[in-house]
Motif scaffolding. Structure first.
Motif, PDB file in Angstrom:
ATOM      1  N   GLU A  62     -48.801 -11.716 -66.749  1.00 16.96           N
ATOM      2  CA  GLU A  62     -49.718 -12.455 -67.613  1.00 16.96           C
ATOM      3  C   GLU A  62     -49.388 -12.346 -69.100  1.00 16.96           C
ATOM      4  O   GLU A  62     -49.784 -13.219 -69.885  1.00 16.96           O
ATOM      5  N   VAL A  63     -48.702 -11.281 -69.517  1.00 16.96           N
ATOM      6  CA  VAL A  63     -48.399 -11.090 -70.938  1.00 16.96           C
ATOM      7  C   VAL A  63     -46.912 -11.187 -71.201  1.00 16.96           C
ATOM      8  O   VAL A  63     -46.450 -12.034 -71.979  1.00 16.96           O
ATOM      9  N   ILE A  64     -46.150 -10.322 -70.545  1.00 15.24           N
ATOM     10  CA  ILE A  64     -44.718 -10.254 -70.849  1.00 15.24           C
ATOM     11  C   ILE A  64     -44.000 -11.559 -70.508  1.00 15.24           C
ATOM     12  O   ILE A  64     -43.086 -11.980 -71.240  1.00 15.24           O
ATOM     13  N   SER A  65     -44.407 -12.207 -69.439  1.00 15.66           N
ATOM     14  CA  SER A  65     -43.748 -13.452 -69.033  1.00 15.66           C
ATOM     15  C   SER A  65     -43.852 -14.526 -70.114  1.00 15.66           C
ATOM     16  O   SER A  65     -43.029 -15.451 -70.164  1.00 15.66           O
ATOM     17  N   LEU A  87     -42.186   2.030 -66.818  1.00 14.94           N
ATOM     18  CA  LEU A  87     -43.140   0.921 -66.876  1.00 14.94           C
ATOM     19  C   LEU A  87     -43.363   0.547 -68.330  1.00 14.94           C
ATOM     20  O   LEU A  87     -43.485   1.429 -69.172  1.00 14.94           O
ATOM     21  N   PRO A  88     -43.401  -0.742 -68.674  1.00 16.56           N
ATOM     22  CA  PRO A  88     -43.444  -1.880 -67.751  1.00 16.56           C
ATOM     23  C   PRO A  88     -42.088  -2.483 -67.387  1.00 16.56           C
ATOM     24  O   PRO A  88     -42.053  -3.537 -66.757  1.00 16.56           O
ATOM     25  N   THR A  89     -40.976  -1.858 -67.768  1.00 19.70           N
ATOM     26  CA  THR A  89     -39.673  -2.465 -67.492  1.00 19.70           C
ATOM     27  C   THR A  89     -39.488  -2.751 -66.005  1.00 19.70           C
ATOM     28  O   THR A  89     -39.017  -3.831 -65.620  1.00 19.70           O
ATOM     29  N   PHE A  90     -39.865  -1.794 -65.151  1.00 23.60           N
ATOM     30  CA  PHE A  90     -39.690  -1.980 -63.711  1.00 23.60           C
ATOM     31  C   PHE A  90     -40.461  -3.200 -63.217  1.00 23.60           C
ATOM     32  O   PHE A  90     -39.919  -4.054 -62.503  1.00 23.60           O
ATOM     33  N   THR A  91     -41.723  -3.310 -63.618  1.00 19.12           N
ATOM     34  CA  THR A  91     -42.527  -4.441 -63.152  1.00 19.12           C
ATOM     35  C   THR A  91     -42.072  -5.758 -63.788  1.00 19.12           C
ATOM     36  O   THR A  91     -42.179  -6.813 -63.172  1.00 19.12           O
ATOM     37  N   THR A  92     -41.569  -5.685 -65.008  1.00 18.39           N
ATOM     38  CA  THR A  92     -41.053  -6.891 -65.669  1.00 18.39           C
ATOM     39  C   THR A  92     -39.874  -7.451 -64.888  1.00 18.39           C
ATOM     40  O   THR A  92     -39.812  -8.650 -64.592  1.00 18.39           O
ATOM     41  N   LEU A  93     -38.925  -6.582 -64.544  1.00 12.71           N
ATOM     42  CA  LEU A  93     -37.746  -7.021 -63.807  1.00 12.71           C
ATOM     43  C   LEU A  93     -38.101  -7.444 -62.386  1.00 12.71           C
ATOM     44  O   LEU A  93     -37.489  -8.361 -61.827  1.00 12.71           O
ATOM     45  N   ALA A  94     -39.090  -6.775 -61.796  1.00 14.29           N
ATOM     46  CA  ALA A  94     -39.504  -7.118 -60.432  1.00 14.29           C
ATOM     47  C   ALA A  94     -40.150  -8.491 -60.364  1.00 14.29           C
ATOM     48  O   ALA A  94     -40.203  -9.105 -59.286  1.00 14.29           O
ATOM     49  N   ASN A  95     -40.641  -8.982 -61.499  1.00 11.72           N
ATOM     50  CA  ASN A  95     -41.291 -10.292 -61.528  1.00 11.72           C
ATOM     51  C   ASN A  95     -40.348 -11.419 -61.928  1.00 11.72           C
ATOM     52  O   ASN A  95     -40.773 -12.574 -62.010  1.00 11.72           O
ATOM     53  N   GLU A  96     -39.091 -11.098 -62.189  1.00 16.46           N
ATOM     54  CA  GLU A  96     -38.128 -12.141 -62.518  1.00 16.46           C
ATOM     55  C   GLU A  96     -37.806 -12.984 -61.288  1.00 16.46           C
ATOM     56  O   GLU A  96     -37.924 -12.536 -60.152  1.00 16.46           O
ATOM     57  N   LYS A  97     -37.397 -14.211 -61.538  1.00 19.67           N
ATOM     58  CA  LYS A  97     -36.979 -15.078 -60.448  1.00 19.67           C
ATOM     59  C   LYS A  97     -35.753 -14.476 -59.773  1.00 19.67           C
ATOM     60  O   LYS A  97     -34.828 -14.016 -60.434  1.00 19.67           O
ATOM     61  N   ASN A  98     -35.756 -14.445 -58.458  1.00 22.81           N
ATOM     62  CA  ASN A  98     -34.656 -13.869 -57.669  1.00 22.81           C
ATOM     63  C   ASN A  98     -34.435 -12.391 -57.983  1.00 22.81           C
ATOM     64  O   ASN A  98     -33.302 -11.905 -58.004  1.00 22.81           O
ATOM     65  N   LEU A 158     -51.840   2.283 -61.983  1.00 21.21           N
ATOM     66  CA  LEU A 158     -51.091   1.970 -63.199  1.00 21.21           C
ATOM     67  C   LEU A 158     -50.010   0.938 -62.913  1.00 21.21           C
ATOM     68  O   LEU A 158     -49.820  -0.014 -63.683  1.00 21.21           O
ATOM     69  N   ILE A 159     -49.300   1.104 -61.810  1.00 18.69           N
ATOM     70  CA  ILE A 159     -48.253   0.156 -61.445  1.00 18.69           C
ATOM     71  C   ILE A 159     -48.854  -1.234 -61.222  1.00 18.69           C
ATOM     72  O   ILE A 159     -48.295  -2.246 -61.660  1.00 18.69           O
ATOM     73  N   LYS A 160     -50.007  -1.284 -60.563  1.00 18.48           N
ATOM     74  CA  LYS A 160     -50.673  -2.568 -60.341  1.00 18.48           C
ATOM     75  C   LYS A 160     -51.036  -3.228 -61.669  1.00 18.48           C
ATOM     76  O   LYS A 160     -50.831  -4.437 -61.860  1.00 18.48           O
ATOM     77  N   SER A 161     -51.579  -2.445 -62.589  1.00  9.55           N
ATOM     78  CA  SER A 161     -51.980  -3.010 -63.883  1.00  9.55           C
ATOM     79  C   SER A 161     -50.769  -3.469 -64.686  1.00  9.55           C
ATOM     80  O   SER A 161     -50.814  -4.497 -65.375  1.00  9.55           O
ATOM     81  N   GLN A 162     -49.667  -2.729 -64.576  1.00  7.64           N
ATOM     82  CA  GLN A 162     -48.457  -3.113 -65.286  1.00  7.64           C
ATOM     83  C   GLN A 162     -47.799  -4.332 -64.641  1.00  7.64           C
ATOM     84  O   GLN A 162     -47.118  -5.114 -65.306  1.00  7.64           O
ATOM     85  N   ASP A 163     -48.014  -4.496 -63.346  1.00 12.55           N
ATOM     86  CA  ASP A 163     -47.538  -5.687 -62.654  1.00 12.55           C
ATOM     87  C   ASP A 163     -48.274  -6.920 -63.189  1.00 12.55           C
ATOM     88  O   ASP A 163     -47.663  -7.965 -63.453  1.00 12.55           O
ATOM     89  N   VAL A 164     -49.572  -6.784 -63.373  1.00  7.13           N
ATOM     90  CA  VAL A 164     -50.376  -7.868 -63.941  1.00  7.13           C
ATOM     91  C   VAL A 164     -49.950  -8.141 -65.383  1.00  7.13           C
ATOM     92  O   VAL A 164     -49.802  -9.293 -65.805  1.00  7.13           O
ATOM     93  N   PHE A 165     -49.742  -7.066 -66.157  1.00  8.57           N
ATOM     94  CA  PHE A 165     -49.311  -7.188 -67.548  1.00  8.57           C
ATOM     95  C   PHE A 165     -47.979  -7.937 -67.630  1.00  8.57           C
ATOM     96  O   PHE A 165     -47.780  -8.781 -68.507  1.00  8.57           O
ATOM     97  N   ALA A 166     -47.084  -7.627 -66.696  1.00  7.99           N
ATOM     98  CA  ALA A 166     -45.774  -8.297 -66.686  1.00  7.99           C
ATOM     99  C   ALA A 166     -45.924  -9.785 -66.418  1.00  7.99           C
ATOM    100  O   ALA A 166     -45.254 -10.613 -67.047  1.00  7.99           O
TER     101      ALA A 166
END
Length: 314
Positions: free
Chosen positions: A308-311, A90-101, A298-306
């Motif tokens: 709202e921030v990383i995107s 984390l946050p790589t997993f959530t970052t990639l999970a939030n990518e288009k497709n 933690l995963i939920k918070s990193q999902d939000v971080f991905a």
């Protein structure tokens, strides 16, 4: 004989689903990075120690490629029977999970336990002309051609470099490699000018009589106890929050409750064992245990971080 017969009758009367699950064969552990990477090193240490607890082999399956997508896609599609678990970063997993497709979703994993949490740092070669992060930033602001090695496109260390660059108002050339070990080798060989990594990945490279790297800054709200002379980014007017990486153990979603409970309890016992903690410290790692519920948060918070921030960094 009557007692034995009674015991057998009671055991047979208990539904199979109510009996405690334990692994009856070896277990596969998917690591989405190459052997020798920081993630792989931590995973192998933990699984070797876990084998002693469960009496079965914990077989590391390295499935590197596509910044983690290959391994994690295999993980979420694996049979949810307890015989395949995996490591996520984390946050790589959530970052990639939030990518288009995206090839996988956050909802396709079941949290088991957090293993390690590591703070990000900015590093250069020990013989670099930049003695401070201020000097590196000043150069980067004048010259947008400085090169930074990363552990993959939109992977954790790439995100760290983006946080530094955008908060310090400079541009740079990101050069992706197959993992942290490769990106640091590129820095050591002079292929790039600087890197962002995690402290555990560089500790052995910045210490000793002949260090090969030098830490210029820390992604934290306070200085690291082990490196009191290294400033935080916030002190210098750059990104002022903690940033790093968590390495955690998960299972494919849908794993039966008794199977999940077994793994949660097993890793809770192993990761809280003083001998296990000592073995990690000898390897330059500090355990940061979180149970399944804490890891889930933690995963939920990193999902939000991905989202709202990383995107907004790329």
């Amino acid at each position: 004989m009557k007692k034995l017969a009674l015991a057998l009758a009671v055991a047979m009367a208990i539904p199979l689903s109510a009996q405690a699950w334990t692994p009856e064969k070896d277990v596969n552990v998917i690591v989405a990075y190459k052997a020798g990477s920081g993630t792989d090193t931590g995973a192998r240490l933990l699984m070797t120690l876990t084998e002693k607890e469960i009496g079965k082999a914990m077989i590391i399956n390295n499935l590197p490629g596509a910044d983690g997508k290959i391994g994690w896609t295999r993980l979420v599609k694996s049979k949810a029977d307890g015989y395949t678990i995996g490591y996520i970063n984390l946050p790589t997993f959530t970052t990639l999970a939030n990518e288009k497709n995206a090839a996988f979703k956050v909802t396709q994993i079941a949290p088991i336990a957090n293993h390690l949490t590591e703070t990000g740092v900015v590093v250069v070669r020990a013989d670099s002309k930049w003695q401070s992060l201020k000097e590196l930033v000043a150069e980067a602001q004048k010259n947008d051609k400085l090169r930074c090695s990363t552990n993959g496109v939109k992977a954790s260390n790439h995100t760290a470099a983006q946080l530094l660059a955008q908060s310090a108002n400079f541009k740079y050339k990101a050069v992706p490699y197959g993992g942290t070990a490769d990106q640091l080798m590129a820095l050591r060989q002079g292929e790039v000018d600087f890197s962002c990594a995690k402290i555990a990945d560089v500790a052995k490279l910045v210490e000793g009589d002949k260090p090969v790297l030098r830490i210029l800054g820390v992604f934290d709200t306070k200085r690291l106890e082990a490196y009191p002379n290294v400033p935080t980014l916030g002190e210098l007017g750059y990104y002022d929050q903690w940033y790093g990486s968590a390495r955690a153990i998960v299972a494919p979603a849908g794993v039966p409750a008794d199977v999940l409970e077994y793994w949660v309890n097993t890793f809770k016992k192993v990761l809280n064992d003083p001998a296990v903690k000592e073995a990690h410290e000898k390897g330059g790692l500090t355990i940061d245990f979180k149970d399944d519920k804490q890891l889930g948060e933690l995963i939920k918070s990193q999902d939000v971080f991905a989202r709202e921030v990383i995107s907004k960094l790329y």
